[in-house]
Design a protein around this motif. Structure first.
Motif, PDB file in Angstrom:
ATOM      1  N   TYR A 218      31.585  34.703  49.956  1.00 53.10           N
ATOM      2  CA  TYR A 218      32.894  34.046  49.842  1.00 53.10           C
ATOM      3  C   TYR A 218      32.682  32.764  49.048  1.00 53.10           C
ATOM      4  O   TYR A 218      31.556  32.269  48.928  1.00 53.10           O
ATOM      5  N   ASP A 219      33.749  32.208  48.485  1.00 50.92           N
ATOM      6  CA  ASP A 219      33.628  30.999  47.665  1.00 50.92           C
ATOM      7  C   ASP A 219      33.357  29.781  48.543  1.00 50.92           C
ATOM      8  O   ASP A 219      34.084  29.514  49.505  1.00 50.92           O
ATOM      9  N   VAL A 220      32.311  29.046  48.175  1.00 51.43           N
ATOM     10  CA  VAL A 220      32.002  27.764  48.806  1.00 51.43           C
ATOM     11  C   VAL A 220      32.149  26.702  47.726  1.00 51.43           C
ATOM     12  O   VAL A 220      31.353  26.638  46.789  1.00 51.43           O
ATOM     13  N   ALA A 221      33.196  25.900  47.842  1.00 50.39           N
ATOM     14  CA  ALA A 221      33.493  24.886  46.832  1.00 50.39           C
ATOM     15  C   ALA A 221      33.134  23.505  47.367  1.00 50.39           C
ATOM     16  O   ALA A 221      33.708  23.041  48.354  1.00 50.39           O
ATOM     17  N   GLY A 222      32.196  22.842  46.702  1.00 49.68           N
ATOM     18  CA  GLY A 222      31.735  21.532  47.126  1.00 49.68           C
ATOM     19  C   GLY A 222      32.418  20.412  46.376  1.00 49.68           C
ATOM     20  O   GLY A 222      33.628  20.467  46.112  1.00 49.68           O
TER      21      GLY A 222
ATOM     22  N   VAL B  21      17.696  25.421  52.341  1.00 51.36           N
ATOM     23  CA  VAL B  21      18.670  24.997  53.351  1.00 51.36           C
ATOM     24  C   VAL B  21      19.881  24.286  52.748  1.00 51.36           C
ATOM     25  O   VAL B  21      21.010  24.493  53.211  1.00 51.36           O
ATOM     26  N   SER B  22      19.693  23.450  51.751  1.00 46.82           N
ATOM     27  CA  SER B  22      20.809  22.639  51.260  1.00 46.82           C
ATOM     28  C   SER B  22      20.680  22.398  49.765  1.00 46.82           C
ATOM     29  O   SER B  22      19.621  22.622  49.171  1.00 46.82           O
ATOM     30  N   ALA B  23      21.782  21.914  49.177  1.00 50.35           N
ATOM     31  CA  ALA B  23      21.806  21.656  47.739  1.00 50.35           C
ATOM     32  C   ALA B  23      22.680  20.454  47.447  1.00 50.35           C
ATOM     33  O   ALA B  23      23.699  20.243  48.121  1.00 50.35           O
ATOM     34  N   PRO B  24      22.305  19.641  46.472  1.00 50.32           N
ATOM     35  CA  PRO B  24      23.139  18.484  46.125  1.00 50.32           C
ATOM     36  C   PRO B  24      24.496  18.943  45.594  1.00 50.32           C
ATOM     37  O   PRO B  24      24.600  19.944  44.884  1.00 50.32           O
ATOM     38  N   GLY B  25      25.515  18.196  45.963  1.00 50.74           N
ATOM     39  CA  GLY B  25      26.864  18.568  45.568  1.00 50.74           C
ATOM     40  C   GLY B  25      27.603  19.337  46.643  1.00 50.74           C
ATOM     41  O   GLY B  25      28.797  19.607  46.494  1.00 50.74           O
ATOM     42  N   PHE B  26      26.890  19.660  47.727  1.00 49.77           N
ATOM     43  CA  PHE B  26      27.505  20.419  48.822  1.00 49.77           C
ATOM     44  C   PHE B  26      27.191  19.731  50.145  1.00 49.77           C
ATOM     45  O   PHE B  26      26.339  20.165  50.921  1.00 49.77           O
ATOM     46  N   PRO B  27      27.875  18.617  50.398  1.00 46.81           N
ATOM     47  CA  PRO B  27      27.617  17.849  51.619  1.00 46.81           C
ATOM     48  C   PRO B  27      27.954  18.654  52.878  1.00 46.81           C
ATOM     49  O   PRO B  27      28.859  19.491  52.876  1.00 46.81           O
ATOM     50  N   ASN B  28      27.210  18.372  53.948  1.00 46.03           N
ATOM     51  CA  ASN B  28      27.503  18.965  55.256  1.00 46.03           C
ATOM     52  C   ASN B  28      27.493  20.493  55.231  1.00 46.03           C
ATOM     53  O   ASN B  28      28.120  21.141  56.067  1.00 46.03           O
TER      54      ASN B  28
ATOM     55  N   ALA C 130      26.908   8.822  60.654  1.00 46.89           N
ATOM     56  CA  ALA C 130      27.331   9.274  59.327  1.00 46.89           C
ATOM     57  C   ALA C 130      28.269  10.471  59.437  1.00 46.89           C
ATOM     58  O   ALA C 130      28.012  11.414  60.189  1.00 46.89           O
ATOM     59  N   ALA C 131      29.339  10.432  58.683  1.00 43.24           N
ATOM     60  CA  ALA C 131      30.277  11.561  58.636  1.00 43.24           C
ATOM     61  C   ALA C 131      29.867  12.571  57.580  1.00 43.24           C
ATOM     62  O   ALA C 131      30.336  13.715  57.585  1.00 43.24           O
ATOM     63  N   GLU C 132      29.001  12.145  56.681  1.00 45.85           N
ATOM     64  CA  GLU C 132      28.620  12.992  55.558  1.00 45.85           C
ATOM     65  C   GLU C 132      27.120  12.908  55.338  1.00 45.85           C
ATOM     66  O   GLU C 132      26.532  11.820  55.379  1.00 45.85           O
ATOM     67  N   VAL C 133      26.499  14.055  55.111  1.00 48.00           N
ATOM     68  CA  VAL C 133      25.069  14.095  54.842  1.00 48.00           C
ATOM     69  C   VAL C 133      24.826  15.095  53.717  1.00 48.00           C
ATOM     70  O   VAL C 133      25.411  16.182  53.694  1.00 48.00           O
ATOM     71  N   GLU C 134      23.995  14.679  52.758  1.00 46.95           N
ATOM     72  CA  GLU C 134      23.796  15.495  51.555  1.00 46.95           C
ATOM     73  C   GLU C 134      22.392  15.261  51.017  1.00 46.95           C
ATOM     74  O   GLU C 134      21.936  14.121  50.911  1.00 46.95           O
ATOM     75  N   VAL C 135      21.688  16.345  50.702  1.00 43.97           N
ATOM     76  CA  VAL C 135      20.353  16.203  50.143  1.00 43.97           C
ATOM     77  C   VAL C 135      20.457  15.484  48.801  1.00 43.97           C
ATOM     78  O   VAL C 135      21.396  15.701  48.026  1.00 43.97           O
ATOM     79  N   THR C 136      19.510  14.592  48.524  1.00 45.12           N
ATOM     80  CA  THR C 136      19.569  13.825  47.278  1.00 45.12           C
ATOM     81  C   THR C 136      19.084  14.678  46.114  1.00 45.12           C
ATOM     82  O   THR C 136      18.221  15.548  46.289  1.00 45.12           O
ATOM     83  N   PRO C 137      19.635  14.472  44.931  1.00 47.86           N
ATOM     84  CA  PRO C 137      19.169  15.222  43.755  1.00 47.86           C
ATOM     85  C   PRO C 137      17.669  15.050  43.521  1.00 47.86           C
ATOM     86  O   PRO C 137      16.994  15.999  43.113  1.00 47.86           O
ATOM     87  N   ARG C 138      17.161  13.847  43.792  1.00 39.33           N
ATOM     88  CA  ARG C 138      15.734  13.596  43.573  1.00 39.33           C
ATOM     89  C   ARG C 138      14.870  14.450  44.496  1.00 39.33           C
ATOM     90  O   ARG C 138      13.886  15.058  44.062  1.00 39.33           O
ATOM     91  N   ALA C 139      15.225  14.517  45.780  1.00 37.88           N
ATOM     92  CA  ALA C 139      14.454  15.321  46.728  1.00 37.88           C
ATOM     93  C   ALA C 139      14.572  16.806  46.403  1.00 37.88           C
ATOM     94  O   ALA C 139      13.579  17.558  46.479  1.00 37.88           O
ATOM     95  N   HIS C 140      15.760  17.204  46.025  1.00 40.66           N
ATOM     96  CA  HIS C 140      15.981  18.607  45.674  1.00 40.66           C
ATOM     97  C   HIS C 140      15.116  19.011  44.487  1.00 40.66           C
ATOM     98  O   HIS C 140      14.443  20.055  44.517  1.00 40.66           O
TER      99      HIS C 140
END
Length: 495
Positions: free
Chosen positions: A355-359, A380-387, A425-435
């Motif tokens: 299904y579409d996941v729009a960040g 597990v996670s990608a920058p641009g797609f918080p939470n 924090a209400a929002e958590v997102e992997v940093t582009p640098r770590a990714h």
């Protein structure tokens, strides 16, 4: 309904298979109570809910196919049948009191991130809701892949995909054809061959098939495992070492060690003992290296081709008619029932997720992966797609037991959400640098993998994406578990 009146949850987990259950249990044990699981099935178990075909069983030892914190001593066999795995999923639901947190027969159709509210709007078949965090826990074997063969829709007999088995369809005494010789077909073919009038197996690529240490676990052994201190732990460790050697080690270091020079002659020797006819044996001989795709383990698959009522066709399918399958040599093979053992959508654009996941800025994750290749921080996670988190994202799975992956992924997610809660924090997102650091590390470690050997060119392995990548994590399981539990928490940005 307005956004403010929609049902809201702290965490929505998409999928109630073992991935979803494992994450839900980990969150619950960490004190996260507002968790909802949604699944389009009418029961828990994921792949083991849907796959009920004859002979269905796990392809790694039962002792590895379970959570470390919920080990069973009463498996009936060393390789459990599908029904037992379905029962194990139901046991987990009961033991960890998850039933009231699962919404079945509910299919997610889209998830869209609202940057103003720091929440996800989740559209489902039973009504929309919102969530602070979304975990996609759909596995790679959840969406059946149907073949694009001319005339398939004109077939007048009965057609079914192996992952959607219809037990009302009778096979006994009928002419049956099966397209595909992957892991499901390896189990189905010997199970149905004795009953059908004739079985035609259409093979594109032969599979490496090795003997399977499959045996009943007698009552005294099960009792000993349940009563002797540490017995279950020893059984699991022994099983894990076997699993590690037969795929993660082979896949990620077999290329450098030239493991195929040792293992392939043994597999070919086994093939020779199992198949009488030299021509059939040649057709069943893989022309690619062992480990390029996941090998299969079965004790009667190969020998089934000795039966007079079983035929192996390798020339390719030209089209399907109302009465049968026409091969490229022009011969029509009459068929009453057509079985599609054609696998699942794994690395296709509409596979993960379905299904579409729009960040941020409306970027759809499938579109991003389509143009910039599959990628994710520890899968597990990608920058641009918080939470937003995935349990089976690109470069997360190393080829070991799925339960190892789920526990490692769950620990990653729990660490991040616990830290976000600590910081308010209400929002958590992997940093582009770590990714990017993580992606650089997996790219650098490709060299020893078996996938990049010339022998894999003809494997037709679903591990390979359209870009020629293999989005598996190049590490052994102990390293995966350790890194998921110890990555720097500042690899994420908290707001």
């Amino acid at each position: 309904m307005t956004r403010s009146t929609l049902e809201h949850h702290d965490v929505v987990i998409v999928g109630a298979g073992f991935s979803g259950l494992g994450v839900a249990i980990a969150l619950k044990r960490a004190g996260f109570d507002d968790v909802l699981l949604v699944d389009d099935a009418d029961g828990a178990g994921g792949v083991w809910h849907w796959n009920t075909y004859p002979g269905v069983a796990v392809d790694i030892p039962s002792f590895s196919y379970q959570f470390s914190y919920a080990q069973r001593a009463d498996w009936s066999r060393s390789y459990a049948k599908g029904a037992e795995l379905k029962q194990y999923a139901e046991h987990l639901v009961d033991r960890f009191d998850l039933a009231k947190q699962i919404r079945f027969e509910t299919r997610v159709t889209s998830a869209t991130y609202d940057e103003d509210t720091c929440a996800w709007e989740v559209a489902t078949s039973t009504g929309d809701l919102t969530a602070t965090h979304v975990v996609h826990a759909g596995g790679p074997l959840s969406q059946p892949k149907y073949p694009d063969i001319e005339g398939l829709d004109t077939f007048a007999g009965q057609v079914m995909h192996t992952a959607r088995w219809d037990h009302d369809v009778q096979l006994a005494g009928r002419r049956v054809a099966i397209i595909g010789t992957g892991a499901s077909a390896v189990q189905i073919i010997p199970s149905i061959a004795p009953d059908v009038e004739h079985l035609t197996v259409f093979q594109r690529t032969p599979i490496w098939c090795l003997p399977k240490a499959d045996f009943p676990l007698v009552a005294p052994l099960r009792a000993g495992l349940g009563l002797l201190p540490g017995a279950k732990r020893v059984a699991r460790l022994t099983s894990d070492l076997y699993v590690e050697a037969t795929f993660p080690f082979l896949a990620h270091y077999g290329g450098a060690l030239q493991a195929g020079k040792v293992l392939e002659p043994l597999a070919l020797s086994y093939l020779k003992t199992q198949v009488d006819d030299p021509e059939t044996r040649d057709k069943l001989t893989p022309r690619y290296g062992l480990g390029c795709k996941r090998p299969s383990f079965h004790n009667s698959y190969l020998s089934t081709f000795n039966r007079a009522n079983v035929a192996l066709e390798t020339g390719g399918i030209a089209r399907i008619t109302p009465t049968g399958v026409v091969t490229t040599d022009g011969v029509e093979h009459p068929v009453d029932v057509l079985l599609l053992a054609t696998g699942f959508k794994v690395t296709e654009k509409d596979a993960l997720p379905g299904y579409d996941v729009a960040g941020r800025n409306g970027l759809v994750i499938a579109d991003w992966w389509e143009t910039d290749r599959l990628q994710a921080y520890q899968g597990v996670s990608a920058p641009g797609f918080p939470n937003f988190f995935t349990t089976f994202g690109p470069y997360g799975y190393n080829g070991s037991s799925y339960f190892q992956l789920v526990e490692a992924t769950a620990s990653h997610i729990v660490r991040v959400l616990t830290e976000a809660r600590r910081r308010g924090a209400a929002e958590v997102e992997v940093t582009p640098r770590a990714h990017e650091r993580y992606m650089d590390s997996v790219r650098r470690r490709r060299g020893p993998q078996v996938f990049w050997q010339p022998s894999c060119a003809q494997a037709n392995s679903y591990y390979f994406t359209k870009d020629g990548d293999v989005p598996l994590r190049p590490a052994l399981t102990p390293e995966v578990r350790w890194r998921n539990a110890h990555f720097p928490l500042d690899d994420y940005a908290y707001a």
